[in-house]
Design an enzyme around this catalytic site. Structure first.
Site, PDB file in Angstrom:
ATOM      1  CB  CYS A   1      39.410  47.688  -1.215  1.00 37.13           C
ATOM      2  SG  CYS A   1      40.957  48.213  -1.981  1.00 37.13           S
TER       3      CYS A   1
ATOM      4  CG  HIS B   1      40.141  49.879   3.121  1.00 35.60           C
ATOM      5  ND1 HIS B   1      39.925  48.514   3.094  1.00 35.60           N
ATOM      6  CD2 HIS B   1      40.928  50.153   2.056  1.00 35.60           C
ATOM      7  CE1 HIS B   1      40.569  47.986   2.059  1.00 35.60           C
ATOM      8  NE2 HIS B   1      41.189  48.960   1.405  1.00 35.60           N
TER       9      HIS B   1
ATOM     10  CD  GLU C   1      37.729  48.052   6.017  1.00 38.77           C
ATOM     11  OE1 GLU C   1      36.707  48.670   5.657  1.00 38.77           O
ATOM     12  OE2 GLU C   1      38.515  47.527   5.213  1.00 38.77           O
TER      13      GLU C   1
END
Lengths: 318, 188
Positions: B80, B166, B168
């Site tokens: 990001c 993202h 994660e």
């Protein structure tokens, strides 16, 4: 390799031993995080740990009683402090969500300080987990919402903080709870925010509005839990009602109505840092809507369902 | 395997740390002004996302990362704002996205590559961005969404990767595998 709860427990019990030089109090709400933190801390600190439960008057229906039973199941001896009038008075006229959170965090600390003086405690232990300090922000990280146990704490607090679960998320806390032998009905409870129903009431928190959202939350919980038992859907990760500051026109028995709006929120998540709204079957939503509007016909005449994910929304509305 | 995370201020920086820990990496969250000496022996580096609006020139809080990137010769992955920072570092452009994306995004892998190895051509990822990369000289495009071209890239010569989405967060499909593939690059 995934998170190793057994290793975490033995490591933390060792680390917590360093605080055995004085008394500690621990704030326990009866929720998953603080109950787990209390059982963990008790293993290290034994009788030096004093548990305190604050009845804020902003709890769900029957919550104080459930908490009491759960403490007993977990072998925790908990001092109950009824502070409901203090919280309601403190929140009078306040509509800003961050102000609400700061006032509530401040009141919690005042009460903990009073209890700490009573038992001459040096430490305050809390079940703070990662999303609490992450969302509270600091330095380069933006403040999303001040969690009552982090960003809500006044700076001049006279107690040393112990937070053994700062790096854990809810899914990991539940593994720790299981490892500690906490019963599954205690560690499987859905999350409930520390500021309680105050942040499920958009606008001013009054006794009347607390009662509306408390009843609506109870209906949402009962209906979704019943639907999950009947296998109509999986039980969402978190599910509740929100009282909106929006009134709308209705018709009840040929009479004009002008009442409040309840939003139903139900989400799927693992750690609460991302969430998607639950696909609650229409029949279940319909029953919730009927029950809320019939049970509270003088107050609520409209129910809406929140179809927003996190991001861009958060799970709670404030 | 040591892979620190440089924290540009994301809500999910700690999720990156957790994902790397679960992959058995020795990871640690470090501030953007960390001295190079503290990461000199790392095998790889992840730049997290963050609230900084790089499209508006807000990089004063993280500008020291430029020197870090100049010195660090091993694999780097930016997520990001981290990806946008990489693009800027190599002379690219970042601007407000015409259509920002919050929540689920349909990702299409446009170029088979080591970051997405073992994954389908299309899957769902989660994003949360106001800005996006508009040009990235020296980088190869790896994946796009219908609203954003530069969702993932890889440097043509260096082991440097970036994703706008993202990997994660638990809602991103194959997210942990993406970090697993990056860690594999770090092991080379």
């Amino acid at each position: 390799m995934a998170f190793d709860a057994a290793r975490f427990v033995s490591q933390k019990i060792g680390e917590l031993g360093q605080y055995a030089d004085g008394n500690a109090i621990i704030a326990t709400s009866g929720g998953v995080d603080s109950t787990t933190a209390a059982v963990l801390a008790k293993k290290a600190l034994g009788r030096k740990l004093h548990c305190v439960f604050v009845d804020t008057g902003l709890l769900r229906k029957g919550e104080a009683e459930t908490a009491r039973k759960n403490f007993k199941k977990c072998g925790l001896d908990v001092k109950i402090v009824d502070a409901s009038s203090r919280f309601l008075n403190g929140l009078k006229g306040v509509t800003n969500p961050e102000r609400k959170r700061k006032i509530i965090g401040g009141l919690f600390i005042r009460i903990f300080e009073e209890e700490a003086r009573r038992v001459q405690a040096k430490y305050l232990a809390q079940g703070t987990i990662a999303p609490d300090w992450i969302e509270s922000g600091a330095g380069i990280r933006d403040n999303i919402k001040s969690h009552h146990n982090v960003g809500g704490l006044p700076k001049e607090m006279g107690l040393l903080l112990i937070e053994p679960m700062r790096d854990l998320y809810k899914d990991e806390v539940r593994l720790v709870a299981k490892e500690l032998g906490i019963p599954s009905d205690v560690f499987s409870r859905q999350p409930f925010p520390g500021p309680g129903l105050a942040i499920r009431i958009l606008g001013e928190v009054t006794k009347e509005r607390v009662e509306i959202v408390r009843e609506a939350c109870a209906i949402v919980e009962e209906e979704l839990e019943a639907a999950a038992r009947k296998r109509k859907m999986a039980l969402p990760w978190q599910y509740f009602a929100v009282l909106l500051p929006v009134k709308s026109v209705g018709v009840q028995g040929d009479v004009r109505a002008y009442g409040c709006t309840i939003a139903v929120r139900a989400v799927e998540a693992a750690d609460g840092m991302t969430a998607n709204y639950s696909a609650v079957p229409h029949g279940v939503l319909h029953k919730i809507s009927l029950r809320i509007t019939n049970a509270m016909k003088d107050k609520v005449n409209r129910v809406v369902f929140d179809v927003t994910n996190k991001p861009p929304a958060t799970i709670e509305w404030e | 395997m040591r892979v620190p995370v440089i924290d540009l201020g994301s809500q999910w920086t700690h999720r990156i740390w957790r994902t790397l820990r679960d992959l058995e990496c020795d990871s640690e969250i470090m501030p953007p002004d960390v001295p190079f000496a503290k990461i000199a022996d790392a095998d790889g580096l992840v730049l997290s996302g963050g609230a900084v609006r790089l499209a508006k020139g807000e990089d004063s809080k993280i500008s020291k990362c430029h020197a870090l990137l100049d010195e660090f010769k091993k694999p780097v992955m930016g997520v990001c704002a981290g990806q946008q920072f990489l693009a800027l570092h190599f002379g690219g452009k970042v601007a407000p996205a015409k259509t920002p994306e919050f929540g689920n995004v349909g990702l299409e892998v446009v170029e088979a590559n080591d970051l997405f190895a073992g994954m389908p051509k299309r899957f769902t990822v989660w994003a949360s961005h106001n800005d996006e990369v508009k040009s990235a000289p020296g980088f190869e495009l790896l994946a796009s969404s219908s609203d954003c071209k530069w969702h993932a890239f890889k440097h043509r010569r260096l082991p440097i990767y970036g994703t706008l989405f993202h990997p994660e967060v638990v809602h991103t499909q194959h997210g942990a595998e993406i970090y697993g593939n990056f860690v594999r690059v770090c092991k080379r």
